[in-house]
Enzyme design. Structure first.
Site, PDB file in Angstrom:
ATOM      1  CB  SER A  46      -0.958   0.007   1.195  1.00  0.00           C
ATOM      2  OG  SER A  46      -0.259  -0.181   2.410  1.00  0.00           O
ATOM      3  CG  ASP A 349      -5.230   4.771   6.837  1.00  0.00           C
ATOM      4  OD1 ASP A 349      -4.117   4.714   7.409  1.00  0.00           O
ATOM      5  OD2 ASP A 349      -5.448   4.223   5.742  1.00  0.00           O
ATOM      6  CG  HIS A 352      -1.794   3.412   4.743  1.00  0.00           C
ATOM      7  ND1 HIS A 352      -3.031   2.852   5.009  1.00  0.00           N
ATOM      8  CD2 HIS A 352      -1.032   2.428   4.202  1.00  0.00           C
ATOM      9  CE1 HIS A 352      -3.022   1.586   4.618  1.00  0.00           C
ATOM     10  NE2 HIS A 352      -1.820   1.296   4.141  1.00  0.00           N
TER      11      HIS A 352
END
Length: 384
Positions: A46, A349, A352
């Site tokens: 990610s 979040d 991240h």
């Protein structure tokens, strides 16, 4: 007069010789120009995903992407990620995800990264599990297929041939890797002890190296490989393991030590790989140090509440409800939204980083101070 001219010339011979010697002795890395990468190929999870997982499943909900793109693009941030800043530093466009079949332009590279990806082949994958089916090995296979298909399209010509990299771009491109975090997280949330998670690291790193070799064998030559960040500073770790011993800054000490051990083994393995691949320029990028510095001195960078997620709802770390998700409280629907000013937060979040934090980390790894060897981004095509 001729005799005097000969004397004058002889006086200058040592100086000319000295200049020639200096030019010959000077290492090539200082005599050559900066790297001009025509393309970037990215692999990982990610941290470098620009929409791969979103193309296969679905994009993260609003307010992901709100700061820069004003919509969700599949990036796991409020805006741009480190990969975006790297691309822009070479005046290249943002990378299109390999998995995105609509509106993609692969002229200057492609992104094979996918949120939730692992180095090792995962056992529990989406849609029923939580991990991406696109492990690093699958990303390698996709890249191999990508090369094959670009050759076919190039031979056929037509409009699609203008949307793929030139043949020589594959050897001239920068290859970026950022993966391994999820392999460690699997252990943390799989009821393994810290010692047991550490015991898995050598195998994880070995598999990492094998995939890098495979991509090298396909023509890659310039590698920019990120270590992992301080897992123990992530709100998701702090919230789920509240009894973990904290360091003086508030991060879970043992979980950070696992990150450091992974980075140590990766750096060690890359040093060996560098000696074996004489044609490769391999740079290990210490992501841990600049990311950790955000938590140790947040005020220096203009951040507040370093361990509280900007986007979420509820709990000490604001991650009781995930970013963009909703919950009913006494008959009222509550959507977990963004904080007022994401630029003042480190974490977006719970896992991240915000665009603001990503940009600061990029500015620090750009210089090469934290790299092994200490090569700046614009010199990453050279061996040292």
């Amino acid at each position: 007069m001729k005799f005097m001219a000969k004397i004058e010339l002889s006086r200058h011979i040592p100086l000319v010789t000295l200049i020639v010697l200096v030019l010959c002795i000077t290492p090539p890395i200082f005599a050559t120009k900066n790297c001009d990468f025509p393309a970037i190929f990215s692999f990982g999870a990610s941290n470098v995903d620009t929409g791969g997982l979103a193309a296969a499943f679905r994009a993260p909900p609003s307010p992901y992407g709100e700061t820069y793109f004003h919509r969700s693009t599949g990036r796991f941030s409020d805006g741009r990620i480190i990969l975006d800043f790297i691309a822009r530093s070479f005046r290249l466009p943002y990378l299109s995800p390999y998995l995105n079949s609509l509106g993609s332009n692969f002229t200057h590279g492609a992104n094979f990264a996918s949120g939730g990806s692992t180095i090792n082949i995962p056992k529990s994958i989406l849609p029923n599990g939580k991990l991406s089916p696109f492990s690093l090995q699958i990303q390698y296979i996709q890249f191999k297929e990508f090369i094959s298909k670009t050759k076919l399209i190039r031979d056929q010509g037509g409009v699609f041939a203008t949307l793929i990299p030139k043949e020589d771009y594959f050897s001239k491109a920068l290859y970026i890797f950022d993966i391994g975090q999820n392999d460690l997280t699997i252990g943390f949330f799989g009821n393994k002890t810290i010692q047991q998670v550490n015991a898995t690291v050598p195998d994880i790193v070995n598999n990492y190296i094998e995939n890098i070799k495979n991509i090298y064998n396909l023509g890659a030559r310039s590698f920019w490989i990120h270590g992992t960040g301080p897992k123990g500073c992530a709100p998701v770790i702090l919230a789920n393991f509240p009894s973990a011993i904290k360091d003086s800054y508030g991060c879970a000490k043992q979980y950070n030590e696992v990150s450091q051990y992974f980075n140590f083994k990766l750096k060690e393995a890359l040093a060996e790989l560098r000696s074996n691949l004489s044609s490769a320029a391999i740079t290990y990028v210490d992501i841990y140090t600049p990311k950790y510095s955000l938590f140790t001195n947040p005020e220096k960078y203009g951040f507040e509440l370093p361990f509280v997620a900007c986007c979420g709802y509820g709990g000490e770390y604001n991650i009781g409800v995930g970013c963009g998700a909703s919950i009913n409280i006494n008959g009222t629907k509550i959507v977990a939204g963004s904080c007022k000013n994401p630029s003042t937060r480190i974490i977006w979040d719970g896992v991240h980083y915000t665009e603001a934090a990503n940009e600061i980390v990029f500015s620090q790894i750009l210089t090469g101070v934290f790299n092994d060897p200490p090569i700046s981004l614009d010199r990453a095509c050279y061996r040292k």
